[in-house]
Design an enzyme around this catalytic site. Structure first.
Site, PDB file in Angstrom:
ATOM      1  CG  HIS A 189      37.589  -0.234   5.213  1.00 45.20           C
ATOM      2  ND1 HIS A 189      37.553   0.875   6.023  1.00 45.20           N
ATOM      3  CD2 HIS A 189      36.610  -1.053   5.681  1.00 45.20           C
ATOM      4  CE1 HIS A 189      36.598   0.736   6.938  1.00 45.20           C
ATOM      5  NE2 HIS A 189      36.017  -0.424   6.755  1.00 45.20           N
ATOM      6  CG  HIS A 190      42.428  -5.274   1.459  1.00 43.76           C
ATOM      7  ND1 HIS A 190      41.816  -5.863   2.550  1.00 43.76           N
ATOM      8  CD2 HIS A 190      42.613  -6.268   0.555  1.00 43.76           C
ATOM      9  CE1 HIS A 190      41.657  -7.155   2.302  1.00 43.76           C
ATOM     10  NE2 HIS A 190      42.126  -7.417   1.106  1.00 43.76           N
ATOM     11  CE  LYS A 209      29.622 -12.712   3.233  1.00 42.81           C
ATOM     12  NZ  LYS A 209      28.818 -12.700   4.466  1.00 42.81           N
ATOM     13  CE  LYS A 236      38.289 -18.450   8.352  1.00 46.93           C
ATOM     14  NZ  LYS A 236      37.234 -19.068   9.162  1.00 46.93           N
ATOM     15  CE  LYS A 252      32.979 -13.978  13.336  1.00 44.66           C
ATOM     16  NZ  LYS A 252      33.234 -15.052  12.357  1.00 44.66           N
TER      17      LYS A 252
HETATM   18  P1  NAD Z   1      28.310 -26.886  16.103  1.00 41.67           P
HETATM   19  O1  NAD Z   1      27.806 -26.305  17.361  1.00 41.67           O
HETATM   20  O2  NAD Z   1      27.371 -27.252  15.013  1.00 41.67           O
HETATM   21  O3  NAD Z   1      29.185 -28.217  16.404  1.00 41.67           O
HETATM   22  C1  NAD Z   1      30.120 -28.343  17.430  1.00 41.67           C
HETATM   23  C2  NAD Z   1      30.021 -29.777  17.948  1.00 41.67           C
HETATM   24  O4  NAD Z   1      31.088 -29.996  18.864  1.00 41.67           O
HETATM   25  C3  NAD Z   1      28.719 -30.037  18.708  1.00 41.67           C
HETATM   26  O5  NAD Z   1      28.108 -31.213  18.215  1.00 41.67           O
HETATM   27  C4  NAD Z   1      29.181 -30.196  20.157  1.00 41.67           C
HETATM   28  O6  NAD Z   1      28.385 -31.094  20.897  1.00 41.67           O
HETATM   29  C5  NAD Z   1      30.586 -30.746  19.962  1.00 41.67           C
HETATM   30  N1  NAD Z   1      31.424 -30.570  21.136  1.00 41.67           N
HETATM   31  C6  NAD Z   1      31.344 -29.613  22.091  1.00 41.67           C
HETATM   32  N2  NAD Z   1      32.282 -29.816  23.029  1.00 41.67           N
HETATM   33  C7  NAD Z   1      32.961 -30.919  22.682  1.00 41.67           C
HETATM   34  C8  NAD Z   1      34.044 -31.632  23.247  1.00 41.67           C
HETATM   35  N3  NAD Z   1      34.611 -31.248  24.384  1.00 41.67           N
HETATM   36  N4  NAD Z   1      34.488 -32.742  22.610  1.00 41.67           N
HETATM   37  C9  NAD Z   1      33.923 -33.141  21.462  1.00 41.67           C
HETATM   38  N5  NAD Z   1      32.893 -32.517  20.875  1.00 41.67           N
HETATM   39  C10 NAD Z   1      32.426 -31.410  21.458  1.00 41.67           C
HETATM   40  O7  NAD Z   1      29.409 -25.854  15.585  1.00 41.67           O
HETATM   41  P2  NAD Z   1      30.060 -25.777  14.135  1.00 41.67           P
HETATM   42  O8  NAD Z   1      29.342 -24.769  13.337  1.00 41.67           O
HETATM   43  O9  NAD Z   1      30.282 -27.156  13.610  1.00 41.67           O
HETATM   44  O10 NAD Z   1      31.473 -25.108  14.524  1.00 41.67           O
HETATM   45  C11 NAD Z   1      32.527 -25.861  15.076  1.00 41.67           C
HETATM   46  C12 NAD Z   1      33.804 -25.055  14.932  1.00 41.67           C
HETATM   47  O11 NAD Z   1      34.025 -24.727  13.571  1.00 41.67           O
HETATM   48  C13 NAD Z   1      33.819 -23.713  15.695  1.00 41.67           C
HETATM   49  O12 NAD Z   1      35.145 -23.475  16.103  1.00 41.67           O
HETATM   50  C14 NAD Z   1      33.441 -22.711  14.609  1.00 41.67           C
HETATM   51  O13 NAD Z   1      33.913 -21.401  14.889  1.00 41.67           O
HETATM   52  C15 NAD Z   1      34.163 -23.327  13.426  1.00 41.67           C
HETATM   53  N6  NAD Z   1      33.641 -22.874  12.126  1.00 41.67           N
HETATM   54  C16 NAD Z   1      32.351 -23.114  11.770  1.00 41.67           C
HETATM   55  C17 NAD Z   1      31.908 -22.712  10.510  1.00 41.67           C
HETATM   56  C18 NAD Z   1      30.510 -23.018  10.042  1.00 41.67           C
HETATM   57  O14 NAD Z   1      30.216 -22.720   8.878  1.00 41.67           O
HETATM   58  N7  NAD Z   1      29.665 -23.612  10.844  1.00 41.67           N
HETATM   59  C19 NAD Z   1      32.765 -22.030   9.645  1.00 41.67           C
HETATM   60  C20 NAD Z   1      34.078 -21.795  10.034  1.00 41.67           C
HETATM   61  C21 NAD Z   1      34.508 -22.232  11.292  1.00 41.67           C
END
Ligand code: NAD
Length: 472
Positions: free
Chosen positions: A65-66, A71, A95, A107
Protein backbone atom coordinates in the site's frame (compact mmCIF):
# COMPACT_ATOMS: atom_id res chain seq x y z
CA UNK A 1 23.31 -28.42 -11.91
CA UNK A 2 20.04 -29.47 -10.32
CA UNK A 3 17.29 -26.96 -9.53
CA UNK A 4 16.14 -26.48 -5.96
CA UNK A 5 12.45 -26.28 -5.21
CA UNK A 6 11.21 -23.08 -3.63
CA UNK A 7 7.63 -22.01 -3.11
CA UNK A 8 6.91 -19.27 -5.67
CA UNK A 9 6.68 -16.61 -2.96
CA UNK A 10 9.86 -18.10 -1.44
CA UNK A 11 11.66 -17.65 -4.78
CA UNK A 12 10.54 -14.01 -4.97
CA UNK A 13 11.76 -13.48 -1.40
CA UNK A 14 15.09 -15.10 -2.33
CA UNK A 15 15.59 -12.65 -5.23
CA UNK A 16 14.53 -9.78 -2.96
CA UNK A 17 17.06 -10.76 -0.26
CA UNK A 18 19.82 -11.18 -2.85
CA UNK A 19 19.22 -7.55 -3.94
CA UNK A 20 18.55 -6.12 -0.47
CA UNK A 21 22.22 -6.70 0.42
CA UNK A 22 23.09 -3.95 -2.07
CA UNK A 23 20.83 -1.37 -0.38
CA UNK A 24 21.30 0.72 2.77
CA UNK A 25 17.90 0.05 4.38
CA UNK A 26 17.51 -1.58 7.77
CA UNK A 27 16.04 -5.04 8.10
CA UNK A 28 12.72 -3.89 9.63
CA UNK A 29 11.95 -1.64 6.69
CA UNK A 30 13.01 -4.31 4.20
CA UNK A 31 10.74 -6.78 5.96
CA UNK A 32 7.80 -4.38 5.66
CA UNK A 33 8.42 -4.10 1.91
CA UNK A 34 8.63 -7.84 1.20
CA UNK A 35 5.50 -8.89 3.16
CA UNK A 36 2.01 -8.93 1.68
CA UNK A 37 -0.07 -6.18 3.32
CA UNK A 38 -3.51 -7.76 2.87
CA UNK A 39 -4.50 -11.28 1.87
CA UNK A 40 -8.18 -11.94 1.19
CA UNK A 41 -9.31 -15.58 1.04
CA UNK A 42 -12.77 -16.15 -0.34
CA UNK A 43 -15.12 -19.10 -0.54
CA UNK A 44 -18.44 -18.49 -2.28
CA UNK A 45 -21.12 -20.65 -3.87
CA UNK A 46 -22.27 -20.65 -7.47
CA UNK A 47 -24.97 -22.66 -9.16
CA UNK A 48 -23.72 -24.83 -12.04
CA UNK A 49 -25.79 -25.30 -15.19
CA UNK A 50 -26.94 -28.72 -13.93
CA UNK A 51 -28.39 -27.14 -10.75
CA UNK A 52 -25.59 -28.30 -8.40
CA UNK A 53 -24.05 -25.84 -5.95
CA UNK A 54 -20.25 -25.55 -6.10
CA UNK A 55 -18.09 -23.72 -3.57
CA UNK A 56 -15.40 -21.67 -5.30
CA UNK A 57 -11.99 -20.90 -3.79
CA UNK A 58 -10.61 -17.46 -4.64
CA UNK A 59 -8.05 -14.87 -3.53
CA UNK A 60 -7.12 -11.25 -3.82
CA UNK A 61 -3.78 -10.11 -2.45
CA UNK A 62 -2.65 -6.52 -2.00
CA UNK A 63 1.09 -6.77 -1.59
CA UNK A 64 1.91 -3.13 -0.98
CA UNK A 65 0.00 0.00 0.00
CA UNK A 66 2.97 2.35 -0.37
CA UNK A 67 0.97 3.66 -3.34
CA UNK A 68 -2.70 3.15 -4.04
CA UNK A 69 -4.63 1.86 -5.82
CA UNK A 70 -3.16 -1.63 -5.94
CA UNK A 71 -2.94 -3.15 -9.41
CA UNK A 72 -2.66 -6.63 -10.84
CA UNK A 73 -4.43 -9.24 -12.93
CA UNK A 74 -6.97 -11.90 -12.05
CA UNK A 75 -6.03 -15.46 -12.97
CA UNK A 76 -8.47 -18.32 -13.60
CA UNK A 77 -6.49 -21.58 -13.28
CA UNK A 78 -6.83 -24.93 -11.57
CA UNK A 79 -3.42 -24.48 -9.89
CA UNK A 80 -4.27 -21.14 -8.20
CA UNK A 81 -3.21 -21.08 -4.55
CA UNK A 82 -2.46 -18.44 -1.94
CA UNK A 83 1.34 -18.71 -2.27
CA UNK A 84 1.17 -18.16 -6.04
CA UNK A 85 -1.15 -15.15 -5.77
CA UNK A 86 1.09 -13.65 -3.05
CA UNK A 87 4.18 -14.09 -5.24
CA UNK A 88 2.51 -12.56 -8.29
CA UNK A 89 1.22 -9.63 -6.19
CA UNK A 90 4.75 -9.00 -4.85
CA UNK A 91 6.18 -9.06 -8.39
CA UNK A 92 3.55 -6.49 -9.40
CA UNK A 93 4.79 -4.09 -6.71
CA UNK A 94 8.35 -4.29 -8.05
CA UNK A 95 7.21 -4.23 -11.68
CA UNK A 96 5.08 -1.08 -11.21
CA UNK A 97 7.88 0.60 -9.29
CA UNK A 98 10.48 -0.12 -11.97
CA UNK A 99 8.39 1.42 -14.75
CA UNK A 100 7.24 4.32 -12.55
CA UNK A 101 3.59 3.37 -12.60
CA UNK A 102 2.09 4.74 -9.38
CA UNK A 103 0.41 1.59 -8.04
CA UNK A 104 1.03 -0.91 -5.27
CA UNK A 105 1.15 -4.55 -6.38
CA UNK A 106 -1.95 -6.71 -6.31
CA UNK A 107 -3.13 -9.99 -7.81
CA UNK A 108 -6.26 -12.10 -7.84
CA UNK A 109 -6.91 -15.74 -8.51
CA UNK A 110 -9.87 -18.07 -8.81
CA UNK A 111 -9.11 -21.78 -8.51
CA UNK A 112 -11.01 -23.12 -11.53
CA UNK A 113 -10.08 -24.57 -14.89
CA UNK A 114 -12.06 -22.17 -17.10
CA UNK A 115 -12.28 -24.78 -19.89
CA UNK A 116 -14.55 -26.87 -17.64
CA UNK A 117 -17.18 -24.15 -17.20
CA UNK A 118 -19.76 -22.73 -19.59
CA UNK A 119 -19.73 -19.03 -20.45
CA UNK A 120 -22.80 -18.58 -18.21
CA UNK A 121 -21.05 -20.27 -15.27
CA UNK A 122 -17.91 -18.19 -15.78
CA UNK A 123 -20.05 -15.06 -15.80
CA UNK A 124 -21.71 -16.04 -12.49
CA UNK A 125 -18.32 -16.79 -10.93
CA UNK A 126 -16.81 -13.49 -12.13
CA UNK A 127 -19.78 -11.43 -10.99
CA UNK A 128 -19.96 -13.12 -7.58
CA UNK A 129 -16.19 -12.69 -7.09
CA UNK A 130 -16.54 -8.99 -7.97
CA UNK A 131 -19.38 -8.44 -5.53
CA UNK A 132 -17.32 -10.16 -2.79
CA UNK A 133 -14.45 -7.78 -3.58
CA UNK A 134 -16.83 -4.81 -3.40
CA UNK A 135 -18.19 -5.95 -0.01
CA UNK A 136 -14.66 -6.17 1.38
CA UNK A 137 -13.55 -2.91 -0.26
CA UNK A 138 -10.98 -4.80 -2.36
CA UNK A 139 -11.87 -3.18 -5.69
CA UNK A 140 -12.37 0.38 -6.89
CA UNK A 141 -10.60 3.02 -8.99
CA UNK A 142 -8.85 4.37 -5.88
CA UNK A 143 -8.34 1.13 -3.92
CA UNK A 144 -7.56 -1.86 -6.13
CA UNK A 145 -7.78 -2.19 -9.93
CA UNK A 146 -7.70 -5.71 -11.46
CA UNK A 147 -6.78 -6.60 -15.06
CA UNK A 148 -6.62 -9.76 -17.20
CA UNK A 149 -4.18 -12.60 -16.53
CA UNK A 150 -4.13 -16.33 -17.41
CA UNK A 151 -7.61 -17.50 -18.35
CA UNK A 152 -9.23 -14.06 -18.31
CA UNK A 153 -9.60 -11.36 -20.95
CA UNK A 154 -11.73 -8.48 -22.15
CA UNK A 155 -14.97 -10.43 -21.60
CA UNK A 156 -14.32 -11.01 -17.88
CA UNK A 157 -13.21 -7.38 -17.43
CA UNK A 158 -16.56 -6.25 -18.90
CA UNK A 159 -18.47 -8.42 -16.39
CA UNK A 160 -16.39 -6.97 -13.55
CA UNK A 161 -17.09 -3.42 -14.66
CA UNK A 162 -20.80 -4.06 -15.14
CA UNK A 163 -21.12 -5.63 -11.67
CA UNK A 164 -19.20 -2.77 -10.09
CA UNK A 165 -21.29 -0.11 -11.82
CA UNK A 166 -24.55 -1.77 -10.82
CA UNK A 167 -23.50 -1.96 -7.16
CA UNK A 168 -22.00 1.54 -7.04
CA UNK A 169 -24.50 3.58 -9.07
CA UNK A 170 -23.50 7.15 -9.86
CA UNK A 171 -19.79 6.65 -9.11
CA UNK A 172 -18.38 8.90 -11.79
CA UNK A 173 -14.96 7.19 -12.07
CA UNK A 174 -16.34 3.64 -11.98
CA UNK A 175 -14.76 2.70 -15.36
CA UNK A 176 -11.35 2.93 -13.66
CA UNK A 177 -12.17 -0.02 -11.36
CA UNK A 178 -10.63 -2.47 -13.87
CA UNK A 179 -8.35 -2.33 -16.94
CA UNK A 180 -7.96 -4.49 -20.05
CA UNK A 181 -11.54 -3.66 -21.04
CA UNK A 182 -12.81 -3.61 -24.62
CA UNK A 183 -12.52 -0.16 -26.29
CA UNK A 184 -16.30 0.23 -26.17
CA UNK A 185 -16.24 -0.10 -22.35
CA UNK A 186 -13.44 2.40 -21.77
CA UNK A 187 -10.44 0.30 -22.87
CA UNK A 188 -7.46 1.95 -24.55
CA UNK A 189 -6.07 1.35 -28.05
CA UNK A 190 -2.70 -0.43 -28.03
CA UNK A 191 -3.37 -2.48 -24.86
CA UNK A 192 -3.53 -5.80 -26.74
CA UNK A 193 0.01 -5.59 -28.19
CA UNK A 194 1.45 -3.63 -25.25
CA UNK A 195 3.44 -6.40 -23.56
CA UNK A 196 5.12 -7.61 -26.77
CA UNK A 197 5.85 -4.04 -27.81
CA UNK A 198 7.37 -3.36 -24.39
CA UNK A 199 9.54 -6.48 -24.76
CA UNK A 200 10.78 -5.08 -28.07
CA UNK A 201 11.41 -1.51 -26.77
CA UNK A 202 13.26 -2.81 -23.68
CA UNK A 203 15.47 -5.21 -25.66
CA UNK A 204 16.20 -2.59 -28.31
CA UNK A 205 17.30 -0.13 -25.63
CA UNK A 206 19.73 -2.65 -24.14
CA UNK A 207 21.09 -3.24 -27.68
CA UNK A 208 21.69 0.51 -27.97
CA UNK A 209 24.04 0.62 -24.95
CA UNK A 210 27.61 0.63 -26.33
CA UNK A 211 29.46 -0.84 -23.31
CA UNK A 212 27.03 -3.78 -23.04
CA UNK A 213 27.26 -4.54 -26.77
CA UNK A 214 31.08 -4.25 -26.66
CA UNK A 215 31.21 -6.76 -23.81
CA UNK A 216 29.00 -9.16 -25.76
CA UNK A 217 30.96 -8.61 -28.99
CA UNK A 218 27.84 -7.47 -30.84
CA UNK A 219 27.26 -4.40 -33.00
CA UNK A 220 25.05 -1.64 -31.55
CA UNK A 221 21.37 -1.59 -32.54
CA UNK A 222 18.64 -4.07 -33.30
CA UNK A 223 19.02 -4.29 -37.08
CA UNK A 224 20.13 -7.71 -38.37
CA UNK A 225 20.26 -9.18 -34.86
CA UNK A 226 19.33 -12.87 -35.03
CA UNK A 227 16.32 -13.51 -32.81
CA UNK A 228 14.64 -16.72 -31.56
CA UNK A 229 11.17 -16.49 -29.98
CA UNK A 230 9.50 -19.25 -27.96
CA UNK A 231 5.70 -18.98 -27.86
CA UNK A 232 3.60 -17.42 -30.60
CA UNK A 233 0.86 -16.24 -28.23
CA UNK A 234 0.02 -12.69 -27.25
CA UNK A 235 3.48 -11.71 -25.95
CA UNK A 236 5.61 -13.78 -28.37
CA UNK A 237 3.66 -12.93 -31.50
CA UNK A 238 3.75 -9.18 -30.92
CA UNK A 239 7.37 -9.17 -29.78
CA UNK A 240 8.42 -11.13 -32.91
CA UNK A 241 6.29 -8.80 -35.06
CA UNK A 242 8.02 -5.67 -33.74
CA UNK A 243 11.52 -7.22 -33.96
CA UNK A 244 10.93 -8.08 -37.61
CA UNK A 245 9.48 -4.63 -38.34
CA UNK A 246 12.63 -3.01 -36.90
CA UNK A 247 14.93 -5.01 -39.20
CA UNK A 248 15.97 -7.85 -36.90
CA UNK A 249 15.97 -11.39 -38.33
CA UNK A 250 13.55 -13.73 -36.58
CA UNK A 251 15.48 -16.89 -37.41
CA UNK A 252 13.37 -19.32 -35.36
CA UNK A 253 9.92 -19.56 -33.81
CA UNK A 254 8.97 -22.27 -31.32
CA UNK A 255 5.55 -23.53 -30.26
CA UNK A 256 4.67 -26.57 -28.17
CA UNK A 257 4.33 -28.80 -31.27
CA UNK A 258 7.84 -27.97 -32.54
CA UNK A 259 9.94 -25.17 -33.98
CA UNK A 260 10.94 -23.82 -37.39
CA UNK A 261 14.23 -22.26 -38.45
CA UNK A 262 15.21 -20.09 -41.40
CA UNK A 263 18.52 -18.22 -41.28
CA UNK A 264 17.19 -15.73 -43.86
CA UNK A 265 14.53 -14.64 -41.36
CA UNK A 266 10.89 -15.72 -41.00
CA UNK A 267 7.84 -13.64 -41.89
CA UNK A 268 6.06 -13.67 -38.52
CA UNK A 269 2.60 -12.85 -39.82
CA UNK A 270 2.85 -15.48 -42.57
CA UNK A 271 3.94 -18.11 -40.01
CA UNK A 272 1.05 -17.12 -37.74
CA UNK A 273 -1.41 -17.53 -40.64
CA UNK A 274 0.20 -20.86 -41.62
CA UNK A 275 -0.32 -22.15 -38.06
CA UNK A 276 -3.90 -20.91 -38.05
CA UNK A 277 -4.59 -22.70 -41.32
CA UNK A 278 -2.75 -25.99 -40.71
CA UNK A 279 -2.94 -26.18 -36.91
CA UNK A 280 0.87 -26.38 -36.61
CA UNK A 281 3.91 -24.17 -36.93
CA UNK A 282 5.76 -27.06 -38.64
CA UNK A 283 6.20 -27.46 -42.43
CA UNK A 284 6.27 -23.74 -43.07
CA UNK A 285 7.50 -23.31 -46.67
CA UNK A 286 11.26 -22.74 -46.87
CA UNK A 287 11.93 -23.38 -43.17
CA UNK A 288 13.53 -26.37 -41.44
CA UNK A 289 11.49 -28.25 -38.83
CA UNK A 290 12.75 -28.96 -35.32
CA UNK A 291 10.53 -31.62 -33.80
CA UNK A 292 11.59 -31.06 -30.20
CA UNK A 293 10.49 -27.53 -29.38
CA UNK A 294 12.93 -26.99 -26.49
CA UNK A 295 15.90 -27.48 -28.85
CA UNK A 296 15.06 -24.11 -30.40
CA UNK A 297 16.15 -22.46 -27.15
CA UNK A 298 19.65 -23.84 -27.75
CA UNK A 299 20.07 -22.42 -31.27
CA UNK A 300 22.94 -20.08 -31.99
CA UNK A 301 21.42 -16.56 -31.94
CA UNK A 302 21.97 -13.04 -30.59
CA UNK A 303 18.64 -12.63 -28.76
CA UNK A 304 16.43 -15.33 -27.23
CA UNK A 305 12.91 -14.39 -26.14
CA UNK A 306 11.19 -17.07 -24.04
CA UNK A 307 7.56 -15.91 -24.15
CA UNK A 308 5.58 -19.03 -23.27
CA UNK A 309 6.00 -20.62 -19.84
CA UNK A 310 7.90 -20.47 -16.57
CA UNK A 311 11.06 -22.52 -15.75
CA UNK A 312 11.89 -23.40 -19.39
CA UNK A 313 15.57 -22.53 -18.90
CA UNK A 314 17.02 -24.23 -15.85
CA UNK A 315 20.23 -25.63 -14.39
CA UNK A 316 20.11 -28.55 -16.82
CA UNK A 317 19.83 -26.77 -20.19
CA UNK A 318 21.37 -23.37 -19.32
CA UNK A 319 24.93 -24.50 -20.25
CA UNK A 320 23.70 -25.33 -23.78
CA UNK A 321 22.07 -21.92 -24.40
CA UNK A 322 24.12 -19.92 -26.92
CA UNK A 323 22.15 -16.64 -27.00
CA UNK A 324 24.09 -13.58 -25.83
CA UNK A 325 20.95 -11.75 -24.69
CA UNK A 326 17.91 -13.42 -23.11
CA UNK A 327 14.80 -11.24 -22.86
CA UNK A 328 12.21 -12.67 -20.48
CA UNK A 329 8.87 -12.10 -22.23
CA UNK A 330 7.17 -14.72 -20.05
CA UNK A 331 6.97 -14.53 -16.26
CA UNK A 332 9.70 -16.63 -14.63
CA UNK A 333 11.14 -18.50 -17.66
CA UNK A 334 14.55 -18.84 -15.93
CA UNK A 335 15.17 -20.67 -12.65
CA UNK A 336 17.57 -19.15 -10.07
CA UNK A 337 20.15 -21.80 -11.08
CA UNK A 338 19.97 -20.65 -14.71
CA UNK A 339 20.39 -17.06 -13.51
CA UNK A 340 23.56 -17.98 -11.61
CA UNK A 341 24.95 -19.73 -14.70
CA UNK A 342 24.35 -16.75 -17.02
CA UNK A 343 25.71 -14.24 -14.49
CA UNK A 344 28.99 -16.20 -14.43
CA UNK A 345 29.08 -16.59 -18.23
CA UNK A 346 28.32 -12.90 -18.92
CA UNK A 347 25.07 -13.50 -20.84
CA UNK A 348 22.70 -10.54 -20.38
CA UNK A 349 19.35 -11.60 -18.95
CA UNK A 350 16.76 -8.83 -19.25
CA UNK A 351 14.40 -9.62 -16.37
CA UNK A 352 10.65 -10.24 -16.70
CA UNK A 353 9.82 -7.83 -13.89
CA UNK A 354 10.94 -5.02 -16.14
CA UNK A 355 10.78 -6.39 -19.69
CA UNK A 356 7.15 -7.55 -19.69
CA UNK A 357 5.86 -4.47 -17.85
CA UNK A 358 4.34 -3.06 -21.06
CA UNK A 359 0.93 -4.50 -20.14
CA UNK A 360 0.69 -2.79 -16.78
CA UNK A 361 2.13 0.43 -18.21
CA UNK A 362 -0.62 0.64 -20.81
CA UNK A 363 -3.17 -0.40 -18.15
CA UNK A 364 -2.04 2.70 -16.29
CA UNK A 365 -2.78 4.76 -19.43
CA UNK A 366 -6.22 3.14 -19.61
CA UNK A 367 -6.92 4.01 -15.95
CA UNK A 368 -5.84 7.63 -16.58
CA UNK A 369 -8.14 7.75 -19.62
CA UNK A 370 -11.03 6.50 -17.48
CA UNK A 371 -10.41 9.11 -14.78
CA UNK A 372 -10.11 11.92 -17.33
CA UNK A 373 -13.17 10.74 -19.29
CA UNK A 374 -11.60 11.65 -22.62
CA UNK A 375 -9.94 9.67 -25.40
CA UNK A 376 -6.22 10.36 -25.85
CA UNK A 377 -5.63 12.69 -28.78
CA UNK A 378 -9.18 14.05 -28.91
CA UNK A 379 -8.19 17.55 -27.77
CA UNK A 380 -4.91 18.00 -29.63
CA UNK A 381 -5.06 15.94 -32.85
CA UNK A 382 -6.77 18.51 -35.08
CA UNK A 383 -4.89 21.42 -33.49
CA UNK A 384 -1.51 19.75 -34.12
CA UNK A 385 -2.47 18.98 -37.73
CA UNK A 386 -3.46 22.60 -38.33
CA UNK A 387 -0.21 23.94 -36.86
CA UNK A 388 1.87 21.40 -38.81
CA UNK A 389 0.06 22.32 -42.01
CA UNK A 390 0.81 26.04 -41.51
CA UNK A 391 4.50 25.31 -40.84
CA UNK A 392 4.75 23.12 -43.94
CA UNK A 393 2.99 25.69 -46.14
CA UNK A 394 5.34 28.41 -44.92
CA UNK A 395 8.40 26.25 -45.58
CA UNK A 396 7.18 25.39 -49.08
CA UNK A 397 6.55 29.04 -49.82
CA UNK A 398 10.02 30.07 -48.56
CA UNK A 399 11.91 27.29 -50.36
CA UNK A 400 9.72 27.12 -53.44
CA UNK A 401 9.80 23.31 -53.15
CA UNK A 402 6.77 21.04 -52.68
CA UNK A 403 6.93 17.99 -50.39
CA UNK A 404 5.66 14.72 -51.80
CA UNK A 405 2.35 13.26 -50.60
CA UNK A 406 3.98 10.72 -48.32
CA UNK A 407 6.17 13.30 -46.55
CA UNK A 408 3.23 15.72 -46.27
CA UNK A 409 1.08 13.04 -44.63
CA UNK A 410 3.85 12.17 -42.15
CA UNK A 411 4.54 15.76 -41.15
CA UNK A 412 0.89 16.78 -40.90
CA UNK A 413 -0.20 13.80 -38.81
CA UNK A 414 -1.64 14.73 -35.40
CA UNK A 415 -1.48 11.98 -32.77
CA UNK A 416 -4.22 9.37 -32.43
CA UNK A 417 -4.76 7.48 -29.20
CA UNK A 418 -2.59 4.58 -30.33
CA UNK A 419 0.31 6.90 -31.27
CA UNK A 420 0.28 8.45 -27.80
CA UNK A 421 0.04 5.07 -26.08
CA UNK A 422 3.03 3.73 -28.08
CA UNK A 423 5.02 6.88 -27.40
CA UNK A 424 4.25 6.76 -23.66
CA UNK A 425 5.26 3.10 -23.53
CA UNK A 426 8.51 3.72 -25.45
CA UNK A 427 9.46 6.57 -23.10
CA UNK A 428 8.66 4.39 -20.06
CA UNK A 429 10.75 1.42 -21.23
CA UNK A 430 13.74 3.59 -22.23
CA UNK A 431 13.79 5.41 -18.87
CA UNK A 432 13.43 2.19 -16.90
CA UNK A 433 16.32 0.57 -18.82
CA UNK A 434 18.66 3.40 -17.91
CA UNK A 435 17.58 3.49 -14.26
CA UNK A 436 18.41 -0.21 -13.93
CA UNK A 437 21.67 0.03 -15.87
CA UNK A 438 22.81 3.03 -13.82
CA UNK A 439 22.15 1.13 -10.58
CA UNK A 440 24.21 -1.75 -11.99
CA UNK A 441 27.07 0.54 -13.07
CA UNK A 442 27.13 2.25 -9.66
CA UNK A 443 27.66 -1.08 -7.94
CA UNK A 444 29.60 -3.55 -10.10
CA UNK A 445 29.29 -6.21 -7.37
CA UNK A 446 25.62 -6.61 -8.38
CA UNK A 447 25.70 -9.93 -10.27
CA UNK A 448 22.99 -9.42 -12.90
CA UNK A 449 20.34 -7.13 -14.36
CA UNK A 450 17.55 -8.83 -12.38
CA UNK A 451 19.24 -8.02 -9.09
CA UNK A 452 19.87 -4.47 -10.31
CA UNK A 453 16.14 -4.16 -11.13
CA UNK A 454 15.24 -5.35 -7.62
CA UNK A 455 17.69 -2.83 -6.13
CA UNK A 456 15.98 -0.02 -8.04
CA UNK A 457 12.53 -1.23 -6.91
CA UNK A 458 13.51 -1.66 -3.25
CA UNK A 459 15.15 1.77 -3.12
CA UNK A 460 12.08 3.49 -4.55
CA UNK A 461 9.58 1.82 -2.22
CA UNK A 462 11.85 2.27 0.81
CA UNK A 463 12.34 5.96 0.03
CA UNK A 464 8.58 6.47 0.03
CA UNK A 465 8.18 4.75 3.41
CA UNK A 466 11.12 6.71 4.82
CA UNK A 467 9.75 10.02 3.53
CA UNK A 468 6.34 9.23 4.96
CA UNK A 469 8.08 9.04 8.31
CA UNK A 470 6.71 5.58 9.02
CA UNK A 471 10.19 4.50 10.05
CA UNK A 472 11.70 7.43 11.96
P1 NAD B 1 -0.61 -16.98 -24.52
O1 NAD B 1 -1.38 -18.11 -23.97
O2 NAD B 1 -1.25 -15.99 -25.42
O3 NAD B 1 0.70 -17.52 -25.31
C1 NAD B 1 1.54 -18.54 -24.86
C2 NAD B 1 1.98 -19.33 -26.09
O4 NAD B 1 2.98 -20.26 -25.70
C3 NAD B 1 0.84 -20.14 -26.71
O5 NAD B 1 0.78 -19.88 -28.10
C4 NAD B 1 1.23 -21.58 -26.41
O6 NAD B 1 0.80 -22.49 -27.41
C5 NAD B 1 2.74 -21.48 -26.37
N1 NAD B 1 3.36 -22.59 -25.67
C6 NAD B 1 2.84 -23.35 -24.67
N2 NAD B 1 3.72 -24.30 -24.31
C7 NAD B 1 4.80 -24.16 -25.09
C8 NAD B 1 6.04 -24.84 -25.19
N3 NAD B 1 6.33 -25.88 -24.41
N4 NAD B 1 6.93 -24.43 -26.12
C9 NAD B 1 6.65 -23.38 -26.91
N5 NAD B 1 5.50 -22.70 -26.87
C10 NAD B 1 4.59 -23.06 -25.96
O7 NAD B 1 0.02 -16.26 -23.24
P2 NAD B 1 0.69 -14.82 -23.17
O8 NAD B 1 -0.31 -13.85 -22.70
O9 NAD B 1 1.47 -14.56 -24.42
O10 NAD B 1 1.69 -15.06 -21.93
C11 NAD B 1 2.92 -15.73 -22.09
C12 NAD B 1 3.78 -15.42 -20.87
O11 NAD B 1 3.94 -14.02 -20.74
C13 NAD B 1 3.21 -15.91 -19.53
O12 NAD B 1 4.30 -16.26 -18.71
C14 NAD B 1 2.54 -14.66 -18.98
O13 NAD B 1 2.43 -14.68 -17.56
C15 NAD B 1 3.52 -13.61 -19.45
N6 NAD B 1 2.95 -12.25 -19.49
C16 NAD B 1 1.89 -11.96 -20.29
C17 NAD B 1 1.41 -10.65 -20.33
C18 NAD B 1 0.29 -10.27 -21.25
O14 NAD B 1 -0.02 -9.07 -21.31
N7 NAD B 1 -0.31 -11.18 -21.98
C19 NAD B 1 1.98 -9.67 -19.53
C20 NAD B 1 3.07 -9.99 -18.72
C21 NAD B 1 3.55 -11.30 -18.71
Amino acid sequence: MSDKHYSFFGAVERSFDKAARFTKWDSGLLNQIRQCNSVLQLRFPIKRDNGEIEVIEAYRVQHSHHKTPCKGGIRFAAEVNQDEVMALAALMTYKCTIVNVPFGGGKGGIKIDPKKYSAGELERITRRYTSELIKKNFIGPGTDVPAPDYGTGEREMSWILDTYVSMRPGEVDAAGCVTGKPITQGGVRGRREATGLGVFYGTREVCNIPDIMNKLGLPIGIENKRVVVQGLGNVGYWAAHFFQKAGAKVIALAEYEGAIVDEKGLDVEAVFQHRKKTGSILDYPGATNIKKSTEALELDCDILIPAALENVINGENAPRIKAKIIGEGANGPLTPEADDHFAKKGTIVIPDMYLNAGGVTVSYFEWLKNLSHVRYGRMEKRFTENVNSSILNQLEELTGKKSNDHARKLIMHGPDEVDLVYSGLEETMINATHEIMNAWRENPAIPDMRTAAYVVAINKVATIYAELGIFP
